[in-house]
Design a protein around this motif. Structure first.
Motif, PDB file in Angstrom:
ATOM      1  N   LYS A 101       8.752  27.339 -67.677  1.00  0.00           N
ATOM      2  CA  LYS A 101       9.017  26.757 -65.686  1.00  0.00           C
ATOM      3  C   LYS A 101       6.967  26.418 -65.521  1.00  0.00           C
ATOM      4  O   LYS A 101       7.875  25.571 -64.391  1.00  0.00           O
ATOM      5  CB  LYS A 101       8.320  28.462 -65.025  1.00  0.00           C
ATOM      6  N   SER A 102       6.672  26.479 -66.040  1.00  0.00           N
ATOM      7  CA  SER A 102       5.065  25.182 -65.669  1.00  0.00           C
ATOM      8  C   SER A 102       5.575  23.454 -65.703  1.00  0.00           C
ATOM      9  O   SER A 102       5.532  23.262 -65.082  1.00  0.00           O
ATOM     10  CB  SER A 102       4.006  25.374 -66.192  1.00  0.00           C
ATOM     11  N   THR A 103       6.441  23.645 -67.238  1.00  0.00           N
ATOM     12  CA  THR A 103       6.793  22.327 -67.657  1.00  0.00           C
ATOM     13  C   THR A 103       7.037  21.732 -66.690  1.00  0.00           C
ATOM     14  O   THR A 103       7.352  20.332 -66.184  1.00  0.00           O
ATOM     15  CB  THR A 103       7.069  22.640 -69.044  1.00  0.00           C
ATOM     16  N   GLY A 124      -2.961  29.697 -60.371  1.00  0.00           N
ATOM     17  CA  GLY A 124      -3.726  30.338 -60.742  1.00  0.00           C
ATOM     18  C   GLY A 124      -3.361  31.095 -61.958  1.00  0.00           C
ATOM     19  O   GLY A 124      -4.615  32.071 -62.258  1.00  0.00           O
ATOM     20  N   GLU A 125      -3.027  30.271 -63.336  1.00  0.00           N
ATOM     21  CA  GLU A 125      -3.083  30.749 -63.869  1.00  0.00           C
ATOM     22  C   GLU A 125      -3.910  29.607 -65.334  1.00  0.00           C
ATOM     23  O   GLU A 125      -4.015  29.960 -66.694  1.00  0.00           O
ATOM     24  CB  GLU A 125      -1.615  30.609 -64.446  1.00  0.00           C
ATOM     25  N   GLU A 126      -3.624  28.152 -64.388  1.00  0.00           N
ATOM     26  CA  GLU A 126      -4.570  27.690 -65.580  1.00  0.00           C
ATOM     27  C   GLU A 126      -5.580  26.125 -64.768  1.00  0.00           C
ATOM     28  O   GLU A 126      -5.400  26.586 -63.698  1.00  0.00           O
ATOM     29  CB  GLU A 126      -3.302  26.376 -66.166  1.00  0.00           C
ATOM     30  N   ILE A 170       3.802  27.420 -56.237  1.00  0.00           N
ATOM     31  CA  ILE A 170       3.310  28.750 -56.653  1.00  0.00           C
ATOM     32  C   ILE A 170       2.948  29.722 -58.084  1.00  0.00           C
ATOM     33  O   ILE A 170       4.041  29.764 -58.569  1.00  0.00           O
ATOM     34  CB  ILE A 170       3.291  29.432 -55.152  1.00  0.00           C
ATOM     35  N   ASP A 171       2.279  28.823 -58.638  1.00  0.00           N
ATOM     36  CA  ASP A 171       2.442  28.623 -60.242  1.00  0.00           C
ATOM     37  C   ASP A 171       0.815  30.271 -60.941  1.00  0.00           C
ATOM     38  O   ASP A 171       0.234  29.895 -61.063  1.00  0.00           O
ATOM     39  CB  ASP A 171       2.333  27.625 -61.125  1.00  0.00           C
ATOM     40  N   SER A 172       1.798  31.534 -60.924  1.00  0.00           N
ATOM     41  CA  SER A 172       2.686  31.998 -60.817  1.00  0.00           C
ATOM     42  C   SER A 172       2.809  33.214 -59.668  1.00  0.00           C
ATOM     43  O   SER A 172       1.057  33.872 -58.771  1.00  0.00           O
ATOM     44  CB  SER A 172       3.261  32.909 -61.863  1.00  0.00           C
TER      45      SER A 172
HETATM   46 MG    MG Z   1       3.000  28.596 -66.738  1.00  0.00          MG
END
Ligand code: MG
Ligand code: TYD
Length: 456
Positions: A101-103, A124-126, A170-172
């Motif tokens: 999804k992020s990719t 908010g994840e990476e 927005i991730d995620s």
């Molecule tokens: Mg991701």
């Protein structure tokens, strides 16, 4: 006055209850209720300033500017969105963790930024470094992207208001947290509140918002089925984790048709489009094997060809085993019952395994005829002709019923070099495609006739 009260939420579907329950009445899942504190009252409800009170507007005076779409730069993605991104819309992209999804969204952002769109990617994840490493992997792009690593909604809201980007990712949503909600990020109340904030941003500032949501093992975006009805478009990114291809599917779309799919391939340099999924899904088809049949069906607005496989073998137990991969298990049982009753084949002592090759999940009734042909082919150990395609719905009386857009399916079969199409009689009469033999059948006896070795 703000009042805090304790409420129980189902983490699967968001069902709300004042007491704990073992089974959720909403989704019938067990042991999914978790206690959360909800602050109610006039928190956050500010009276609109005098002069800013909204008045009803005449429909004729509303501009239809929202129908202007921006292309993502990825054709398959545009198709699933219904022709591009609608200005000011809110899109949920769900999927298993690690599916890509992020990719996909980073790739989209980079392409949009290279066309001079102002895009803000909030993770908010990476960390910024991690995203930079991923972006470098995806290739070099012109233009620049705004990045932010933050989970606090108030800060995010301020940054968006200050920068006024055209599009925000927005991730995620499960990592976002709103200060005045006391529960942990990812809980139902947090996810609901955060989505509410983003919805307000999308609708009042006219900013398009893409939200990433992780799916739990039950196959629902964690906690928030709540989220699905708040957004305009819901897309799911699916696929086997270990296979290279991924399918982006639209399950809800206020601005386009649903059931549309986009097929991608995950490689060393991110996701690339698979423009001809039929070719791709039929790759590696066994030659001259019994139980392998090609079907054609409409996925959204596009015909897709898949291989339906069946393996029917004698059972070693008292009860025959039946499995279905990629299609509805009950439908397979029903079709086997139709074969037994209408064609007089006794399948009671036979196990049956039905599989849609390529990992696609399909539930179109047009698949029925191919499933039946595959089961009969395996049961009789009679290989099917490699250049024949089957499609049509089968009813309980063994009748073969018409399907929609049959002509497009025949065209697709011809394009891929198939020589013969077996389809419902009602469709056959209206199809005039040269270069391919079209055989209409009205019931299963008709199918048996065309399958008999002298015709095959
Ligand atoms: Mg991701
Ligand atoms: P990711 O987008 O982080 O998944 P999600 O956001 O849905 O959790 O995808 C990560 C996976 O994709 C990971 O297993 C590595 C793989 N991948 C590639 O194979 N090629 C690539 O170019 C990239 C960027 C990732």
């Amino acid at each position: 006055m703000a009042k805090a009260k304790s409420v129980f939420f189902c983490q699967t579907c968001g069902y709300e209850s004042s007491k704990w329950m073992g089974q959720c009445p909403g989704c019938r899942e067990w042991n999914t209720f978790v206690e959360e504190t909800v602050v109610s009252g006039n928190v956050g409800k500010k009276k609109a300033a005098i002069g800013k009170i909204e008045e009803p507007t005449l429909l004729s005076k509303v501009s239809s500017e929202t129908s202007v779409r921006i292309s993502t730069g990825i054709e398959e993605f545009d198709r699933v969105l219904g022709g591009g991104i609608v200005h000011g819309s809110m899109v949920l992209v769900g999927g298993d963790p690690g599916i890509g999804k992020s990719t996909l969204l980073l790739q989209m952002c980079l392409l949009l930024a290279s066309k001079n769109h102002k895009v803000l990617y909030i993770s908010g994840e990476e960390s910024l470094q991690q995203i930079k490493i991923r972006a470098d992997r995806l290739g070099t792009f012109e233009g620049d992207l705004l990045m932010l690593c933050e989970t606090d909604l108030e800060i995010i809201q301020e940054v968006i208001e200050r920068n006024k980007p055209e599009l925000v990712v927005i991730d995620s949503i499960q990592t976002m947290c709103k200060g005045d909600v006391s529960t942990a990020p990812g809980s139902v109340s947090q996810v609901r509140e955060s989505t509410g904030v983003f919805m307000k941003i999308a609708k009042t500032l006219g900013i398009t918002v893409f939200i990433v949501g992780h799916v739990t093992k039950e196959g629902v975006v964690a906690g928030p089925r709540v989220l699905e009805h708040m957004v305009d478009t819901v897309l799911y990114f699916e696929g086997e984790r270990h296979a290279v291809y991924r399918i982006l599917r639209s399950v809800k779309n206020r601005f386009g048709s649903t059931n549309e799919i986009g097929v991608f391939e995950m490689g060393q340099k991110g996701l690339s489009e698979v423009l001809n999924p039929s070719q791709y899904l039929l790759d590696g088809r066994p030659e001259g094997a019994s139980g392998s049949v090609v079907a054609c069906l409409m996925e959204g607005t596009r015909p897709v060809m898949v291989e339906v496989q069946a393996l029917v073998c004698r059972t070693n137990f008292n009860m025959a085993r039946r499995t279905a991969a990629g299609m509805d298990y009950n439908r397979v049982n029903l079709l086997m019952a139709v074969i037994e009753k209408r064609l007089g084949m006794s399948l009671a002592n036979w196990d049956a395994y039905v599989n849609i090759a390529g990992g696609m999940k399909l539930n179109a009734p047009a698949l029925d005829l191919a499933v039946i042909a595959a089961v009969i082919s395996s049961y009789k150990d009679l290989p099917m002709d490699d250049s024949t395609v089957f499609f049509g719905e089968v009813g309980l009386a063994g009748e073969v019923r018409g399907v929609s857009m049959a002509a497009q399916c025949v065209q697709e079969a011809k394009k891929l070099g198939f020589k013969r199409c077996i389809l419902p009689k009602v469709n056959a009469s209206s199809i005039h495609v040269s270069g391919i033999e079209v055989i209409g059948i009205s019931d299963l006896h008709g199918l048996i006739k065309v399958l008999s070795p002298k015709n095959n």
